[in-house]
Structure formats: C-alpha cells, structure tokens
Scaffold this motif. Structure first.
Motif, mmCIF file in Angstrom:
data_model
loop_
_atom_site.group_PDB
_atom_site.id
_atom_site.type_symbol
_atom_site.label_atom_id
_atom_site.label_comp_id
_atom_site.label_asym_id
_atom_site.label_seq_id
_atom_site.Cartn_x
_atom_site.Cartn_y
_atom_site.Cartn_z
ATOM 1 N N GLN A 77 0.988 -1.050 -0.261
ATOM 2 C CA GLN A 77 0.068 0.113 0.020
ATOM 3 C C GLN A 77 0.768 0.917 0.068
ATOM 4 N N TYR A 78 0.270 2.474 -0.407
ATOM 5 C CA TYR A 78 1.147 3.407 -0.391
ATOM 6 C C TYR A 78 0.403 4.934 -0.232
ATOM 7 N N GLN A 79 0.948 5.756 0.284
ATOM 8 C CA GLN A 79 0.142 7.445 0.273
ATOM 9 C C GLN A 79 0.976 8.296 -0.286
ATOM 10 N N VAL A 80 0.333 9.266 -1.319
ATOM 11 C CA VAL A 80 1.050 10.103 -2.267
ATOM 12 C C VAL A 80 0.232 11.302 -1.840
ATOM 13 N N THR A 81 1.170 12.460 -1.914
ATOM 14 C CA THR A 81 0.537 13.840 -2.036
ATOM 15 C C THR A 81 1.021 14.246 -3.409
ATOM 16 N N LEU A 82 0.016 14.531 -4.188
ATOM 17 C CA LEU A 82 0.204 15.336 -5.390
ATOM 18 C C LEU A 82 0.541 16.558 -5.557
ATOM 19 N N PRO A 83 0.937 17.127 -6.770
ATOM 20 C CA PRO A 83 1.468 18.566 -6.877
ATOM 21 C C PRO A 83 0.371 19.631 -6.600
ATOM 22 N N ASP A 84 -0.955 19.242 -6.454
ATOM 23 C CA ASP A 84 -1.841 20.256 -5.863
ATOM 24 C C ASP A 84 -2.268 20.197 -4.486
ATOM 25 N N GLY A 85 -1.481 19.245 -3.915
ATOM 26 C CA GLY A 85 -1.936 19.126 -2.420
ATOM 27 C C GLY A 85 -3.071 17.961 -2.099
ATOM 28 N N THR A 86 -3.647 17.391 -3.101
ATOM 29 C CA THR A 86 -4.282 16.147 -3.144
ATOM 30 C C THR A 86 -3.784 14.866 -2.502
ATOM 31 N N LYS A 87 -4.235 14.331 -1.679
ATOM 32 C CA LYS A 87 -3.606 13.173 -0.858
ATOM 33 C C LYS A 87 -4.427 11.898 -1.408
ATOM 34 N N VAL A 88 -3.603 11.046 -1.914
ATOM 35 C CA VAL A 88 -4.241 9.660 -2.344
ATOM 36 C C VAL A 88 -3.483 8.505 -1.694
ATOM 37 N N TRP A 89 -4.381 7.677 -1.134
ATOM 38 C CA TRP A 89 -4.062 6.572 -0.481
ATOM 39 C C TRP A 89 -4.274 5.210 -1.517
ATOM 40 N N LEU A 90 -3.231 4.333 -1.691
ATOM 41 C CA LEU A 90 -3.330 3.278 -2.590
ATOM 42 C C LEU A 90 -3.394 2.095 -2.006
ATOM 43 N N ASN A 91 -4.524 1.244 -2.235
ATOM 44 C CA ASN A 91 -4.597 -0.216 -1.710
ATOM 45 C C ASN A 91 -3.621 -1.072 -2.403
ATOM 46 N N ALA A 92 -3.576 -2.273 -2.076
ATOM 47 C CA ALA A 92 -2.719 -3.437 -2.646
ATOM 48 C C ALA A 92 -3.200 -3.536 -4.131
ATOM 49 N N ALA A 93 -2.259 -4.032 -5.177
ATOM 50 C CA ALA A 93 -2.593 -4.127 -6.246
ATOM 51 C C ALA A 93 -3.226 -3.096 -7.236
ATOM 52 N N SER A 94 -2.598 -1.832 -6.915
ATOM 53 C CA SER A 94 -3.369 -0.897 -7.560
ATOM 54 C C SER A 94 -2.349 0.171 -8.301
ATOM 55 N N SER A 95 -2.733 1.171 -9.067
ATOM 56 C CA SER A 95 -1.823 1.990 -9.614
ATOM 57 C C SER A 95 -2.552 3.509 -9.923
ATOM 58 N N LEU A 96 -1.802 4.538 -9.859
ATOM 59 C CA LEU A 96 -2.182 5.680 -10.078
ATOM 60 C C LEU A 96 -1.312 6.714 -10.857
ATOM 61 N N ARG A 97 -1.709 6.843 -12.240
ATOM 62 C CA ARG A 97 -0.924 7.844 -13.319
ATOM 63 C C ARG A 97 -1.346 9.184 -12.924
ATOM 64 N N PHE A 98 -0.335 10.031 -13.061
ATOM 65 C CA PHE A 98 -0.574 11.723 -12.690
ATOM 66 C C PHE A 98 0.402 12.460 -13.385
ATOM 67 N N PRO A 99 -0.021 13.811 -13.634
ATOM 68 C CA PRO A 99 1.010 14.708 -14.320
ATOM 69 C C PRO A 99 1.716 15.118 -13.040
ATOM 70 N N THR A 100 2.967 15.580 -13.138
ATOM 71 C CA THR A 100 3.885 16.048 -12.034
ATOM 72 C C THR A 100 3.693 17.533 -11.808
ATOM 73 N N SER A 101 2.782 18.172 -12.813
ATOM 74 C CA SER A 101 2.139 19.479 -12.401
ATOM 75 C C SER A 101 0.940 19.547 -13.151
ATOM 76 N N PHE A 102 -0.283 20.218 -12.649
ATOM 77 C CA PHE A 102 -1.475 20.268 -13.011
ATOM 78 C C PHE A 102 -1.632 21.488 -13.860
ATOM 79 N N ASN A 103 -1.102 21.574 -15.063
ATOM 80 C CA ASN A 103 -1.078 23.053 -15.826
ATOM 81 C C ASN A 103 -2.437 23.468 -16.298
ATOM 82 N N GLY A 104 -3.157 22.688 -16.889
ATOM 83 C CA GLY A 104 -4.534 23.060 -17.624
ATOM 84 C C GLY A 104 -5.537 23.432 -16.982
#
Length: 293
Positions: A77-104
């Motif tokens: 499992q893992y926890q990520v804070t995205l560039p905009d401050g959004t927090k995401v917790w990932l459960n087992a066998a999961s994935s998250l794809r995201f831009p390293t900055s939210f420009n649009g």
C-alpha cells in the motif's frame, strides 16, 4: 499447529514509482529525502509510506507535461501527495498515473485497483473558477468510467477480479460517468456499475446507501466484513497477504460479520477467527491458502 506452520505476514508500505523517462524507483527500500526532480516538481519520500510532490516554482503553462505512475504490488500500500496538495492512498495491487504538475484547466489522473482521495481545492488562473479534478477509472477492457470531483473525500474500487466498479462518497459531492449514464452522489452513497463485460457497454450506474466505514476500512488499517461471502473475504486476504486462494472441492456458503480486525496481524490469526463459524477450515501451504468446508 501444523496446518498454519507456514504463517504469512501482512502487507506493508511497498510500491514502485515509474518516472517520465521510464526509470523506476522502488519505494519500500529507497532512503528518505529527495528521490528525483520531475519538471517543476521535487519528488520527496517522507516517513515510511508517503511520497510528496513538491512544486519548486510556479509551473509554467508551456512546460511539457510529465507523467509519473505509482504502482503497489499485492501485499503493498502507499500514500502520495500530488502537486496540487491532493492526498491519495493506494490499496494493494493498484496504480495511479498523474502529471507532475497540473497546468491545464482540469486536473486528471488515472486509477486501477483501489484508491482513497482527499482532493485539494484549486482555482484556474484563467477562468478564476474551481479547477475540476477528474479520475479516469481504468479496467482491463479499456476505460470504464470517470469520477468528476465536486467535493473532497471518496473511495474508488476498480479491481479487475471484481464484478463492479464502486465509487463511495464520504464528503462533498462527485459525478460518476460511464459510457451510458451519469449520476451525482451525496455523502454515504455508492455508485456501482459493471466492469466493461461487453465492449462499449459498461451498464447503467446504480446508486445505493452504504456503510462508509466498511468501504474505507482498508485505508484506516482494518478489515471490516458485513455479511460478506467467503469469496469476497478471501479476495481481500489474497491481495493483502499476497497468497493464492484455493477451494477444496466446493466453495462453502458461509457469510462473515467482523469489524475492525487489524490488517497488521499474521494471516493465521484471521483464519482462526473465521473458523469460529464452524463452517469452514483452512490450511496454509507455502503462499497458498486452502479453504475446506
């Protein structure tokens, strides 16, 4: 007792980060501190199980958009804070794809497996309105739907071995879209639709009230089962303990009720609890659990 001699330890904070150039960083054994620079974002690993994207300067809208993907294994499992401050917790066998900055004008990420989101508010400088946060739900049959965030706290479960994709709202509001319909949720509700079993059709979206505690128990470190079938329970056990589940002859018709069992226990402790029903027994053989009526 010999049936449980190969006991299995629980999962933990484990993930792999794939950077924009395709290079990978293993997050269970990398040291804390700055791991990489991705465009304007510094990628930092803080205390165990947290990854933070820290924008080093205001993102320029002309800079190329870089994408990173964080993937957890079975038993991770893992926890990520995205560039905009959004927090995401990932459960087992999961994935998250995201831009390293939210420009649009919108913020868009893609999820597989299960994830819990606490979305930060963001204003678009161009339109001076709230910048929408959109989660694309990926299933093996292609894109299966989207959740547009109007509020904040919600959980998405989109595992490929489950019959439905479930979005549960805890706080705020979200719009759930798929190919055939769109529904708005209020807190305490869950939207369900079938994974794309027929190409191009992911079925109508059903809305129902749910026990929110049960849906996000995993994120809080627990298993909670309310009238759960043995197959539902063992899917969760299989993912978190990274074990194969095998049924001896037939699948027992047994349902479980349990609240707040810690996810940090060895698997034998859980199996012994389930055996109190007198309907089922278990044997551990290496990384396999055999379920017997």
């Amino acid at each position: 007792e010999s049936r449980f001699k190969n006991d299995v330890d629980p999962g933990g904070n484990k993930a792999v980060l794939v950077l924009a150039d395709g290079s990978t960083i293993s997050l269970d054994n990398s040291a804390n501190g700055t791991l990489a620079q991705q465009g304007n974002a510094r990628v930092q690993k803080t205390e165990a199980g947290k990854l933070v994207y820290d924008l080093t300067s205001a993102a320029s809208s002309t800079a190329a958009v870089l994408y990173n993907t964080i993937t957890t294994p079975r038993g991770g499992q893992y926890q990520v804070t995205l560039p905009d401050g959004t927090k995401v917790w990932l459960n087992a066998a999961s994935s998250l794809r995201f831009p390293t900055s939210f420009n649009g004008d919108e913020r868009r990420v893609t999820v597989t497996g299960e994830a819990y989101f606490e979305v930060a508010k963001a204003i678009s400088p161009k339109t001076n309105t709230r910048k929408p946060f959109i989660v694309s739900i990926q299933s093996p049959a292609g894109k299966s739907g989207e959740v547009e965030v109007l509020g904040t706290h919600f959980n998405i479960s989109a595992y490929s071995d489950e019959p439905t994709i479930r979005t549960t709202l805890l706080e705020g509001s979200v719009l759930v879209h798929n190919e055939s319909s769109e529904k708005k949720l209020v807190p305490g509700q869950q939207a369900q639709f079938a994974t794309a079993s027929q190409p191009g059709k992911s079925g109508s979206i059903k809305i129902q009230p749910v026990d929110v505690e049960q849906e996000v128990a995993w994120k809080n470190g627990y298993f909670t089962f309310k009238d759960a079938t043995i197959t539902d329970v063992m899917k969760q056990i299989g993912r978190w303990y990274d074990v194969e589940i095998q049924y001896d002859k037939e699948i027992p018709d047994v349902h479980f009720q349990a609240t707040k069992i810690s996810r940090n226990l060895p698997v034998s402790t859980l199996l012994r609890l389930f055996e109190l029903t007198k309907e089922v027994s278990f044997q551990i053989e290496g990384k396999k659990i055999i379920v017997t009526r």
